[in-house]
Design an enzyme around this catalytic site. Structure first.
Site, PDB file in Angstrom:
ATOM      1  N   ARG A 177      11.001   5.267   4.686  1.00  0.00           N
ATOM      2  CA  ARG A 177      11.264   6.706   4.643  1.00  0.00           C
ATOM      3  C   ARG A 177      11.813   7.211   5.962  1.00  0.00           C
ATOM      4  NH1 ARG A 177       5.690   8.977   3.111  1.00  0.00           N
ATOM      5  NH2 ARG A 177       6.778  10.949   3.483  1.00  0.00           N
TER       6      ARG A 177
ATOM      7  N   ARG B 233       0.851  -1.191   0.000  1.00  0.00           N
ATOM      8  CA  ARG B 233       0.000   0.000   0.000  1.00  0.00           C
ATOM      9  C   ARG B 233       0.889   1.244   0.000  1.00  0.00           C
ATOM     10  NH1 ARG B 233      -4.699  -1.535   4.455  1.00  0.00           N
ATOM     11  NH2 ARG B 233      -5.416  -3.443   3.444  1.00  0.00           N
TER      12      ARG B 233
ATOM     13  N   TYR C 156      12.519  -2.255  -2.067  1.00  0.00           N
ATOM     14  CA  TYR C 156      12.317  -0.830  -2.306  1.00  0.00           C
ATOM     15  C   TYR C 156      13.641  -0.151  -2.650  1.00  0.00           C
ATOM     16  CZ  TYR C 156       7.536  -0.815  -0.426  1.00  0.00           C
ATOM     17  OH  TYR C 156       6.202  -1.041  -0.228  1.00  0.00           O
TER      18      TYR C 156
ATOM     19  N   ASP D 165       2.268   4.939  -0.195  1.00  0.00           N
ATOM     20  CA  ASP D 165       1.693   6.199   0.246  1.00  0.00           C
ATOM     21  C   ASP D 165       1.563   7.190  -0.903  1.00  0.00           C
ATOM     22  OD1 ASP D 165       1.595   5.320   2.870  1.00  0.00           O
ATOM     23  OD2 ASP D 165       3.558   6.167   3.387  1.00  0.00           O
TER      24      ASP D 165
END
Length: 245
Positions: A198, A50, A111, A52
């Site tokens: 992040r 999911r 990622y 952002d």
């Protein structure tokens, strides 16, 4: 109804994230609209992650059940036709077993976070990377990253809005590679907490700027205190690269 796995690339900037929202554009909503126009029915698709608002994807995976029985190429091309001109592309579509689940069948997610370490503003990479103007100590960042590898309570790097049942995760990889101004951070795990990547990247940049030491990363990780986390890196530099099954 036959089930299909979709491999998806998108620019996250125009969307309020992957997840469908009734009052804002989402990547999931755009793809579901395309499916409805192609297949003649409303379906709910499920993604592997999911992402952002503002986060991009090079290899998001989703699954959907279609009424019609089509070959993968037909599904791919039809969805891309109805998605245009939105910045979303279905790279591949293939039939899969009925028990395949894009989220729960995944074994690892990969990622990339892109930092451009230079004083001049971004031009071509505007909205695609985080510009950090101060010179970064890459060796210190790599040393700090080692403190995060393994099985830990990542409460410090977890958003207060995270809905995960447990803050304990196993981080398999953080590699930091450089090429010219580009500093690429590659992060892999089976799953992540909300804003974990992040948050970790922002704290590692603190180390690179000399504000913290590598030992500070270990200290704040062990503290399990969200208030000790460094800055949260901007969404625009984050990419979901690949999902393993």
């Amino acid at each position: 109804m036959p089930r299909y796995r979709l491999l998806i690339e998108y620019d996250g900037a125009p969307y309020r994230g992957w997840q469908y929202q009734a009052d804002a554009p989402s990547v999931q909503g755009a793809i579901e609209d395309a499916i409805a126009r192609f297949d003649g029915q409303r379906v709910t698709i499920q993604g592997a992650g999911r992402t952002d608002a503002g986060v991009h994807a090079l290899g998001q995976v989703a699954h959907c059940d279609l009424r019609g029985d089509h070959d993968g190429g037909t599904v791919r091309d039809a969805l891309n036709f109805y998605l245009r001109p939105q910045p979303i592309a279905v790279l591949a579509a293939e039939p899969v077993a009925d028990d395949f689940n894009a989220r729960f069948s995944a074994t690892k997610r990969h990622y990339l976070y892109r930092v451009v370490n230079r004083r001049p503003d971004l031009a071509l990479d505007l909205g695609r990377a985080w510009r950090v103007g101060r010179p970064l100590d890459i060796a210190a960042m790599r040393e700090a990253a080692k403190r995060l590898i393994g099985h830990h309570d990542f409460t410090t790097f977890r958003s207060t809005e995270c809905q995960s049942k447990s803050p304990i995760k196993t981080l398999d990889r953080i590699d930091i590679e450089t090429e010219g101004w580009n500093v690429n951070l590659y992060v892999s795990a089976r799953s992540f907490l909300h804003n974990q990547v992040r948050s970790m990247v922002g704290s590692l940049v603190h180390v690179g700027e000399g504000k913290w030491t590598p030992d500070d990363i270990a200290r704040i990780l062990d503290a399990r205190d969200r208030t000790l986390c460094g800055q949260v890196a901007p969404a625009e530099g984050l990419y979901l690269v690949k999902v393993d099954y």
